[in-house]
Design an enzyme around this catalytic site. Sequence first.
Site, PDB file in Angstrom:
ATOM      1  N   ASP A  68       0.849  -1.204   0.000  1.00 26.51           N
ATOM      2  CA  ASP A  68       0.000   0.000   0.000  1.00 26.51           C
ATOM      3  C   ASP A  68       0.878   1.245   0.000  1.00 26.51           C
ATOM      4  O   ASP A  68       2.083   1.174   0.270  1.00 26.51           O
ATOM      5  CB  ASP A  68      -0.971   0.001   1.191  1.00 26.51           C
ATOM      6  CG  ASP A  68      -0.322  -0.405   2.517  1.00 26.51           C
ATOM      7  OD1 ASP A  68       0.929  -0.327   2.621  1.00 26.51           O
ATOM      8  OD2 ASP A  68      -1.043  -0.790   3.437  1.00 26.51           O
ATOM      9  N   ASN A 136      -8.594  -1.783  12.936  1.00 29.10           N
ATOM     10  CA  ASN A 136      -9.973  -1.874  12.442  1.00 29.10           C
ATOM     11  C   ASN A 136     -10.158  -3.122  11.563  1.00 29.10           C
ATOM     12  O   ASN A 136     -11.154  -3.248  10.861  1.00 29.10           O
ATOM     13  CB  ASN A 136     -10.344  -0.612  11.647  1.00 29.10           C
ATOM     14  CG  ASN A 136      -9.447  -0.419  10.432  1.00 29.10           C
ATOM     15  OD1 ASN A 136      -8.509  -1.187  10.215  1.00 29.10           O
ATOM     16  ND2 ASN A 136      -9.726   0.604   9.644  1.00 29.10           N
ATOM     17  N   HIS A 138      -8.261  -3.975   9.010  1.00 28.74           N
ATOM     18  CA  HIS A 138      -7.839  -3.832   7.604  1.00 28.74           C
ATOM     19  C   HIS A 138      -6.606  -4.693   7.285  1.00 28.74           C
ATOM     20  O   HIS A 138      -5.804  -5.018   8.160  1.00 28.74           O
ATOM     21  CB  HIS A 138      -7.605  -2.361   7.220  1.00 28.74           C
ATOM     22  CG  HIS A 138      -6.373  -1.724   7.754  1.00 28.74           C
ATOM     23  ND1 HIS A 138      -6.220  -0.362   7.856  1.00 28.74           N
ATOM     24  CD2 HIS A 138      -5.191  -2.239   8.207  1.00 28.74           C
ATOM     25  CE1 HIS A 138      -5.032  -0.076   8.328  1.00 28.74           C
ATOM     26  NE2 HIS A 138      -4.383  -1.205   8.558  1.00 28.74           N
ATOM     27  N   GLU A 143      -9.981  -0.874   3.918  1.00 32.34           N
ATOM     28  CA  GLU A 143     -10.697  -0.420   5.106  1.00 32.34           C
ATOM     29  C   GLU A 143     -12.102  -1.024   5.144  1.00 32.34           C
ATOM     30  O   GLU A 143     -12.718  -1.228   4.094  1.00 32.34           O
ATOM     31  CB  GLU A 143     -10.796   1.111   5.073  1.00 32.34           C
ATOM     32  CG  GLU A 143      -9.454   1.831   4.964  1.00 32.34           C
ATOM     33  CD  GLU A 143      -8.700   1.879   6.280  1.00 32.34           C
ATOM     34  OE1 GLU A 143      -8.310   0.804   6.776  1.00 32.34           O
ATOM     35  OE2 GLU A 143      -8.487   2.977   6.801  1.00 32.34           O
TER      36      GLU A 143
HETATM   37  P1  PGA Z   1       1.214  -2.336  12.773  1.00 32.62           P
HETATM   38  O1  PGA Z   1       0.177  -1.979  11.620  1.00 32.62           O
HETATM   39  O2  PGA Z   1       1.945  -3.561  12.327  1.00 32.62           O
HETATM   40  O3  PGA Z   1       2.069  -1.127  12.865  1.00 32.62           O
HETATM   41  O4  PGA Z   1       0.408  -2.594  14.022  1.00 32.62           O
HETATM   42  C1  PGA Z   1      -0.715  -2.908  11.110  1.00 32.62           C
HETATM   43  C2  PGA Z   1      -1.704  -2.218  10.211  1.00 32.62           C
HETATM   44  O5  PGA Z   1      -2.247  -1.174  10.587  1.00 32.62           O
HETATM   45  O6  PGA Z   1      -1.973  -2.727   9.114  1.00 32.62           O
END
Ligand code: PGA
Length: 243
Positions: A68, A136, A138, A143
């Site tokens: 992404d 959340n 995702h 999302e």
């Molecule tokens: P993180 O992010 O590994 O920093 O917890 C995961 C995400 O938000 O996809």
Amino acid sequence: MIRTVVTADYEALSAAAADAIAATVERTPDALLLLATGDTPMGAYRVLAERRARGALDTSRLRVAQLDEYAGLAHGDRRSLYGWMERSFLEPLSIAAAGTIRLDASLPPAVACQAYDAAVAAAGGFELAILGLGPNGHLGFNEPPVARDAPTRLVPLTPESIVSNARYWGDEDDVPREALTCGMASMLAARQILLVVSGPHKREILSRTLDEAPSAEVPASWLQDAPGDVVVLADRDARPATP
Ligand code: PGA
């Protein structure tokens, strides 16, 4: 079918994730990896870089696609997720930037997404998708709510993702409001998927991912329907033992 592996702590999680990634690279030296940034996979990437540095891992033929990218960033912006991938994976593992598949935020979004999907298809699809879990639910920036066949596209970030991404860049105002993301359909088609999850703040969303029926409200729950080999690697903080 999802296989869940629970480790004692983050260090063991990182070692186990590195083992899984290295096994794929050894079996398929020119594998195309779909590669998450975010905090969770960083420990595994460091372990892989150490192994390569001491000659225990050959990454010379490995190919990488970014998962992404924030939209609307100027070239060289410190918040570029491609830049993060370069610093944490491409450079330490000596992977040529020329062979990587980018979500190029400097192009019109539809053009960038089409070029990305065409490059992934031409490369034969993802051998292994390495993913983190958003607070959340995702995956990438898919999302909620999101359909399991959602394409690679431009998405507005939810308030939850903006809050959670603020810890990377300093402040909520520093987080871009839109992003390009590899779509659910492409990532679910990966031949193997590795989801890495750490910490008590991920406990509830991981339980909804694994223990409830798949739904658009929890994007990661679509992993239950993925045709490939799905492994969820979680530490004990994220996946406590059931009584
Ligand atoms: P993180 O992010 O590994 O920093 O917890 C995961 C995400 O938000 O996809």
